[in-house]
Design a protein around this motif. Structure first.
Motif, PDB file in Angstrom:
ATOM      1  N   GLY A 184     -41.932 -18.650  12.993  1.00 26.07           N
ATOM      2  CA  GLY A 184     -42.741 -19.749  13.514  1.00 26.07           C
ATOM      3  C   GLY A 184     -42.935 -20.918  12.576  1.00 26.07           C
ATOM      4  O   GLY A 184     -43.772 -21.778  12.845  1.00 26.07           O
ATOM      5  N   ASN A 185     -42.170 -20.986  11.459  1.00 29.40           N
ATOM      6  CA  ASN A 185     -42.404 -22.155  10.601  1.00 29.40           C
ATOM      7  C   ASN A 185     -41.641 -23.364  11.151  1.00 29.40           C
ATOM      8  O   ASN A 185     -40.898 -23.274  12.121  1.00 29.40           O
ATOM      9  N   SER A 186     -41.867 -24.513  10.525  1.00 27.46           N
ATOM     10  CA  SER A 186     -41.329 -25.766  11.067  1.00 27.46           C
ATOM     11  C   SER A 186     -39.818 -25.720  11.191  1.00 27.46           C
ATOM     12  O   SER A 186     -39.246 -26.175  12.186  1.00 27.46           O
ATOM     13  N   GLU A 187     -39.171 -25.163  10.161  1.00 27.85           N
ATOM     14  CA  GLU A 187     -37.702 -25.118  10.161  1.00 27.85           C
ATOM     15  C   GLU A 187     -37.207 -24.299  11.359  1.00 27.85           C
ATOM     16  O   GLU A 187     -36.255 -24.687  12.043  1.00 27.85           O
ATOM     17  N   ASN A 188     -37.895 -23.160  11.618  1.00 39.24           N
ATOM     18  CA  ASN A 188     -37.502 -22.307  12.742  1.00 39.24           C
ATOM     19  C   ASN A 188     -37.632 -23.052  14.067  1.00 39.24           C
ATOM     20  O   ASN A 188     -36.762 -22.971  14.939  1.00 39.24           O
TER      21      ASN A 188
ATOM     22  N   VAL B 186     -37.665 -26.339  14.689  1.00 35.18           N
ATOM     23  CA  VAL B 186     -36.661 -27.402  14.822  1.00 35.18           C
ATOM     24  C   VAL B 186     -35.321 -26.790  15.224  1.00 35.18           C
ATOM     25  O   VAL B 186     -34.633 -27.279  16.124  1.00 35.18           O
ATOM     26  N   GLU B 187     -34.972 -25.678  14.581  1.00 31.69           N
ATOM     27  CA  GLU B 187     -33.716 -24.996  14.905  1.00 31.69           C
ATOM     28  C   GLU B 187     -33.712 -24.536  16.370  1.00 31.69           C
ATOM     29  O   GLU B 187     -32.718 -24.678  17.076  1.00 31.69           O
TER      30      GLU B 187
END
Lengths: 423, 227
Positions: free
Chosen positions: B85-89, B91-92
């Protein structure tokens, strides 16, 4: 004349003396075996040859009284050449000559000469041949060099193109390995190995981060579901709500840490970056935060002095700028302006957020970017102290910088990022 | 919405049961699979209204399922419900074709709100130029709004917000949904900035009116419309 030309002339001078000596010896042999008439015949035969074929040879064969029997040299030329040593004389007909005389036992005198110009001609011919050879050699070498350089340039060009591609984040790209066992072939192989390792490390980093998130969030999800169920089954116990709030706070901390480590690990990884117009993003942020500023009697001012487009992950850069504006709003004095300025300096975009308020001095200017750091005067504000650490790691991930610019009256956070190549 | 069918791919039994309880409470039919292979087969074989996919599954990655389905022309809305659930996840997830992304642990009401929004979006809604909600009039083309005959002085962004609420009247709208759909932001600024913006809109919209149209759902978001 070149040194090799001079050496050629010296060598030919010796050679021509040797030719004269040989000629004298040969005609002496004729004289001794066949008599003076045979010498006349031999001289006539030699003079019948073309000047080039006889290599500029001239003769005079005179009787005991000095009268000419055969040959083409005049008496005037030969008077000074009674010596048997080779001598150089000037002839009106043949120019500079080297000649040598010999007197036979019957009193006849034989003079054999060679045109010195023949030396120069021969030297020139030799030199010309040498030069032609040299030019041909240079042309051949140049041809080989051009072909080799062309091939080299093509291979280096391919390497540059591939590395440029890798630099833009395509870590699956590899240098072409042609199987040539030379230095470039070995270099390509080494570089490919390094790109492969970098790709594996980046993927591994993401897998570890994902695994950590999965291993922590899954049990927390079950725990949260259990808390929620307990909340619905019993009379609302305030402790349950508090436990859920604590759980969410821990999750925010986990997300914050994962975001910081993720941005740090992405340094140099330019995958998924896209052109972002900082002025446009800044305007959106100002629009979003303006109502917050208004509540506090503050005012957000956007000063976009230049078009600044950077290659960025929009969500990360947006988060960075929103964190800076949010901080400025929190710590700015009431009824003051917060200035967001956008400019370019060389090939860098410069975005700064400036506010009036408590100063950040000395070592605090660098410590403030450390994870979990809380300013002693601002400890009452909420948060885990990860905001600025995340901001800096996002700046570094984009090959940029984030620092506090010293100013006696303002707190200024300055972000620099490389402009896109198109800029 | 008793005819709504949802395909859920989730490998952890406890969490799968919990999600099913939440969805079934809305009257929705749920089909559960624990692996991508079975999930893909089901997704291609039967019509569903919404897919809910986990990411780290025993035999693959949920986003690969999304890519596979999109490549096969199946455009059913997908909500990723995952521990990543972090930002990178996130966006992906959006980049690889997901329509929405919710991190675990989640609020049951937020899950329902997200699914409802996907259903509304996929079923479409006819937007008329003039809309009347209680004593509120919204003119889409003229971009003007009146409450009880009084013109509302809204900024362009406030008007966008009002339209979004009107399009999703009576539904729970979360802060994440507003950030994503109105401000076009795929990250959470982590402050009360959304609440402050909504507060300003509410002051202009509801003011001293006896029947507020914009209400806060504590800890979750907002709903819009007459009570």
């Amino acid at each position: 004349m070149t040194l090799s030309g001079w050496q050629t002339v010296c060598g030919l001078r010796t050679e021509i003396t040797n030719q004269i000596n040989d000629d004298v010896a040969s005609l002496s042999e004729v004289y001794l075996t066949q008599g003076p008439d045979a010498v006349d015949v031999a001289i006539s035969q030699r003079l019948a040859l073309s000047p080039l074929s006889r290599a500029g040879a001239h003769y005079r064969f005179e009787d005991q009284g000095g009268l000419p029997r055969s040959g083409d040299l005049s008496a005037a030329i030969t008077q000074s050449s009674k010596l048997t040593d080779p001598t150089i004389v000037q002839s009106t007909n043949f120019g500079s000559l080297t000649l040598r005389a010999t007197v036979f036992q019957g009193g006849e005198t034989l003079i054999v000469a060679r045109e010195n110009s023949a030396i120069r001609k021969a030297a020139w011919v030799q030199l010309r041949n040498t030069l032609i050879g040299l030019v041909a050699l240079i042309a051949l070498a140049a041809l080989i060099a051009v072909r080799a350089t062309g091939s080299l340039r093509q291979r280096i060009g391919q390497m540059n193109d591939t590395l440029d591609h890798v630099g833009k984040g395509h870590l699956d790209a590899r240098l072409p390995e042609t199987g040539q066992e030379d230095e470039l072939g070995a270099l390509a192989s080494h570089i490919n190995g390094m790109i492969g390792r970098a790709e594996r490390l980046l993927n591994l980093r993401k897998r570890v981060t994902d695994q950590v998130a999965h291993e922590m969030r899954s049990p927390l999800t079950r725990l949260d579901a259990a808390l929620l169920k307990a909340q619905s089954n019993t009379r609302a116990d305030p402790a349950l709500a508090k436990a859920r709030a604590e759980l969410k706070s821990s999750l925010r901390l986990l997300d914050g840490l994962l975001d910081v480590s993720s941005a740090e690990a992405q340094q140099g990884d330019r995958r998924n970056l896209e052109p972002v117009d900082l002025a446009e993003l800044g305007a959106n942020m100002v629009e979003l935060f303006e109502p917050v500023a208004e509540l506090r009697g503050q005012h957000l001012v956007l000063e976009a002095r230049a078009k600044a487009v950077v290659d960025a992950a929009p969500a990360q850069i947006g988060r960075l700028i929103s964190n800076l504006i949010d901080n400025a709003l929190k710590y700015a004095d009431p009824n003051t302006d917060i200035i967001i300025s956008i400019d370019t300096l060389g090939n860098k975009a410069v975005l700064s957020v400036a506010n009036q308020g408590p100063q950040i001095l000395g070592e605090l200017r660098s410590e403030i970017f450390t994870p979990f750091f809380r300013h002693p005067d601002m400890a009452e504000k909420q948060g885990h102290g990860l905001g600025l650490a995340l901001c800096r790691s996002i700046a570094l991930r984009h090959d940029g910088t984030l620092d506090i610019t010293p100013n006696p009256h303002l707190t200024i956070f300055t972000l620099t990022l490389p402009l896109t190549e198109q800029s | 919405m008793t005819d709504t069918s949802i395909l859920l791919i989730e490998d952890e039994p406890d969490i799968a049961n919990y999600i099913q309880q939440v969805l079934r409470a809305e009257g929705w039919t749920v089909t559960l699979h624990a692996q991508t292979k079975e999930g893909l087969h089901a997704a291609k074989a039967n019509p569903y209204d919404v897919f809910i996919f986990d990411r780290m599954l025993p035999d693959g990655e949920g986003l690969e399922m999304v890519e596979n389905l999109r490549a096969n022309g199946i455009e059913t809305p997908v909500l990723m419900l995952t521990a990543l659930g972090n930002s990178e996840n996130k966006v992906e997830g959006y980049q690889r074709g997901a329509d929405d992304y919710l991190a675990k642990p989640f609020e049951p009401a937020e899950l329902v709100a997200r699914i409802s929004a996907l259903l509304r979006r996929s079923r479409g809604h006819v937007r008329t130029d003039l809309r009347m909600i209680d004593d509120l009039e919204i003119h889409d083309k003229a971009r003007t709004a009146h409450r009880a005959g009084q013109h509302l002085k809204l900024s362009p962004k406030e008007f966008d917000l009002l339209i979004y609420f009107a399009d999703n009247a009576d539904a729970l709208i979360t802060r994440d949904m507003l950030l994503r759909d109105v401000w076009n932001m795929s990250f959470d600024p982590g402050t009360n900035v959304v609440d402050v913006n909504i507060g300003r809109l509410r002051r202009k919209l509801d003011g001293d009116h006896k029947t507020p149209l914009l209400r806060t759902v504590r800890g979750l978001g907002y709903t819009f419309g007459p009570e």
